[in-house]
Design a protein around this motif. Structure first.
Motif, PDB file in Angstrom:
ATOM      1  N   MET A   1      25.216 -20.942  25.467  1.00 15.47           N
ATOM      2  CA  MET A   1      25.683 -19.916  24.575  1.00 15.47           C
ATOM      3  C   MET A   1      26.636 -18.984  25.325  1.00 15.47           C
ATOM      4  SD  MET A   1      22.824 -18.982  21.894  1.00 15.47           S
ATOM      5  CE  MET A   1      24.089 -19.220  20.697  1.00 15.47           C
ATOM      6  N   ILE A   2      27.452 -18.309  24.558  1.00 15.46           N
ATOM      7  CA  ILE A   2      28.390 -17.338  25.105  1.00 15.46           C
ATOM      8  C   ILE A   2      27.994 -15.960  24.584  1.00 15.46           C
ATOM      9  CG2 ILE A   2      30.812 -16.669  25.286  1.00 15.46           C
ATOM     10  CD1 ILE A   2      30.091 -19.436  26.505  1.00 15.46           C
ATOM     11  N   TYR A   3      27.771 -15.034  25.494  1.00 14.74           N
ATOM     12  CA  TYR A   3      27.410 -13.662  25.151  1.00 14.74           C
ATOM     13  C   TYR A   3      28.674 -12.821  25.219  1.00 14.74           C
ATOM     14  CZ  TYR A   3      25.512  -8.961  25.921  1.00 14.74           C
ATOM     15  OH  TYR A   3      25.234  -7.621  25.856  1.00 14.74           O
ATOM     16  N   THR A  26      22.542 -14.073  15.522  1.00 15.62           N
ATOM     17  CA  THR A  26      23.618 -14.256  16.505  1.00 15.62           C
ATOM     18  C   THR A  26      24.641 -13.128  16.544  1.00 15.62           C
ATOM     19  OG1 THR A  26      24.843 -15.534  14.874  1.00 15.62           O
ATOM     20  CG2 THR A  26      23.475 -16.777  16.437  1.00 15.62           C
ATOM     21  N   LEU A  27      24.514 -12.140  15.660  1.00 14.83           N
ATOM     22  CA  LEU A  27      25.503 -11.060  15.595  1.00 14.83           C
ATOM     23  C   LEU A  27      24.836  -9.732  15.267  1.00 14.83           C
ATOM     24  CD1 LEU A  27      28.519 -10.105  15.477  1.00 14.83           C
ATOM     25  CD2 LEU A  27      28.441 -10.661  13.037  1.00 14.83           C
ATOM     26  N   LEU A  51      27.816 -16.753  20.726  1.00 14.40           N
ATOM     27  CA  LEU A  51      28.567 -17.878  20.182  1.00 14.40           C
ATOM     28  C   LEU A  51      28.024 -19.186  20.749  1.00 14.40           C
ATOM     29  CD1 LEU A  51      30.621 -15.406  20.098  1.00 14.40           C
ATOM     30  CD2 LEU A  51      32.374 -17.135  20.075  1.00 14.40           C
ATOM     31  N   PRO A  52      28.066 -20.251  19.959  1.00  8.08           N
ATOM     32  CA  PRO A  52      27.680 -21.548  20.503  1.00  8.08           C
ATOM     33  C   PRO A  52      28.760 -22.057  21.452  1.00  8.08           C
ATOM     34  CG  PRO A  52      28.428 -21.780  18.242  1.00  8.08           C
ATOM     35  CD  PRO A  52      28.411 -20.313  18.545  1.00  8.08           C
ATOM     36  N   ARG A  53      28.364 -22.862  22.397  1.00 10.17           N
ATOM     37  CA  ARG A  53      29.330 -23.464  23.321  1.00 10.17           C
ATOM     38  C   ARG A  53      30.219 -24.438  22.558  1.00 10.17           C
ATOM     39  NH1 ARG A  53      27.757 -24.488  29.302  1.00 10.17           N
ATOM     40  NH2 ARG A  53      27.556 -22.346  29.962  1.00 10.17           N
ATOM     41  N   SER A  54      31.457 -24.598  23.023  1.00 11.98           N
ATOM     42  CA  SER A  54      32.414 -25.486  22.378  1.00 11.98           C
ATOM     43  C   SER A  54      33.035 -26.420  23.412  1.00 11.98           C
ATOM     44  CB  SER A  54      33.515 -24.660  21.705  1.00 11.98           C
ATOM     45  OG  SER A  54      34.515 -25.491  21.194  1.00 11.98           O
ATOM     46  N   TYR A  55      33.164 -27.684  23.053  1.00  8.22           N
ATOM     47  CA  TYR A  55      33.773 -28.652  23.964  1.00  8.22           C
ATOM     48  C   TYR A  55      35.262 -28.375  24.171  1.00  8.22           C
ATOM     49  CZ  TYR A  55      35.840 -30.941  19.914  1.00  8.22           C
ATOM     50  OH  TYR A  55      36.572 -31.205  18.794  1.00  8.22           O
ATOM     51  N   GLU A  56      35.887 -27.653  23.229  1.00 13.95           N
ATOM     52  CA  GLU A  56      37.319 -27.332  23.321  1.00 13.95           C
ATOM     53  C   GLU A  56      37.624 -26.318  24.410  1.00 13.95           C
ATOM     54  OE1 GLU A  56      37.597 -25.743  19.432  1.00 13.95           O
ATOM     55  OE2 GLU A  56      38.236 -27.625  18.549  1.00 13.95           O
ATOM     56  N   VAL A  90      25.425 -17.530  28.839  1.00 12.50           N
ATOM     57  CA  VAL A  90      24.020 -17.140  28.809  1.00 12.50           C
ATOM     58  C   VAL A  90      23.203 -18.320  28.284  1.00 12.50           C
ATOM     59  CG1 VAL A  90      24.065 -16.125  26.497  1.00 12.50           C
ATOM     60  CG2 VAL A  90      22.460 -15.279  28.155  1.00 12.50           C
ATOM     61  N   SER A  91      21.981 -18.457  28.762  1.00 15.41           N
ATOM     62  CA  SER A  91      21.121 -19.553  28.314  1.00 15.41           C
ATOM     63  C   SER A  91      20.338 -19.126  27.073  1.00 15.41           C
ATOM     64  CB  SER A  91      20.140 -19.934  29.424  1.00 15.41           C
ATOM     65  OG  SER A  91      19.233 -18.877  29.650  1.00 15.41           O
ATOM     66  N   GLU A  92      19.734 -20.094  26.405  1.00 19.88           N
ATOM     67  CA  GLU A  92      18.889 -19.795  25.244  1.00 19.88           C
ATOM     68  C   GLU A  92      17.724 -18.911  25.666  1.00 19.88           C
ATOM     69  OE1 GLU A  92      18.800 -20.506  21.942  1.00 19.88           O
ATOM     70  OE2 GLU A  92      20.790 -21.379  22.017  1.00 19.88           O
ATOM     71  N   ARG A  93      17.218 -19.139  26.840  1.00 21.59           N
ATOM     72  CA  ARG A  93      16.094 -18.352  27.360  1.00 21.59           C
ATOM     73  C   ARG A  93      16.490 -16.880  27.536  1.00 21.59           C
ATOM     74  NH1 ARG A  93      13.283 -19.524  33.106  1.00 21.59           N
ATOM     75  NH2 ARG A  93      11.779 -17.841  33.026  1.00 21.59           N
ATOM     76  N   ALA A  94      17.671 -16.655  28.068  1.00 22.27           N
ATOM     77  CA  ALA A  94      18.152 -15.289  28.248  1.00 22.27           C
ATOM     78  C   ALA A  94      18.416 -14.627  26.897  1.00 22.27           C
ATOM     79  CB  ALA A  94      19.413 -15.282  29.084  1.00 22.27           C
TER      80      ALA A  94
END
Length: 100
Positions: A1-3, A26-27, A51-56, A90-94
């Protein structure tokens, strides 16, 4: 995830009800100030988003272009400006530590 954190200004109809605070999984939007013109209302919020991680996106800075569409999908008002003050992985745990 992106914080990410920052400030967002939204434009809405002056007659519509102001959204003081908004919180989802998430917001989070925290009301700061508003400016009323003749027919419009500009509202400034402090935001925190996951935000969810993106392969782009190859680098962290690539996510700056994903923040506005992410927030826009969750709020009814039109976003007129967005300022990013913090961006980090950031991880899901964080994320759970933030109480979400």
């Amino acid at each position: 995830m992106i914080y990410t954190t920052g400030f967002v200004t939204m434009l809405t109809n002056a007659k519509s009800k102001r959204l003081d605070n908004f919180k989802s999984d998430t917001l989070t939007l925290e009301f700061m100030e508003d400016v009323i013109d003749d027919a419009s209302l500009k509202i400034r919020y402090r935001y925190t988003a996951f935000l969810p991680r993106s392969y782009e996106c190859q680098t962290l800075e690539d996510y700056t272009g994903k923040i506005k569409p992410f927030i826009q999908k969750q709020v009814p008002s039109m976003i007129v400006s967005l300022q990013v003050t913090h961006l980090n992985y950031v991880s899901e745990r964080a994320k759970r530590k933030f109480g979400r």
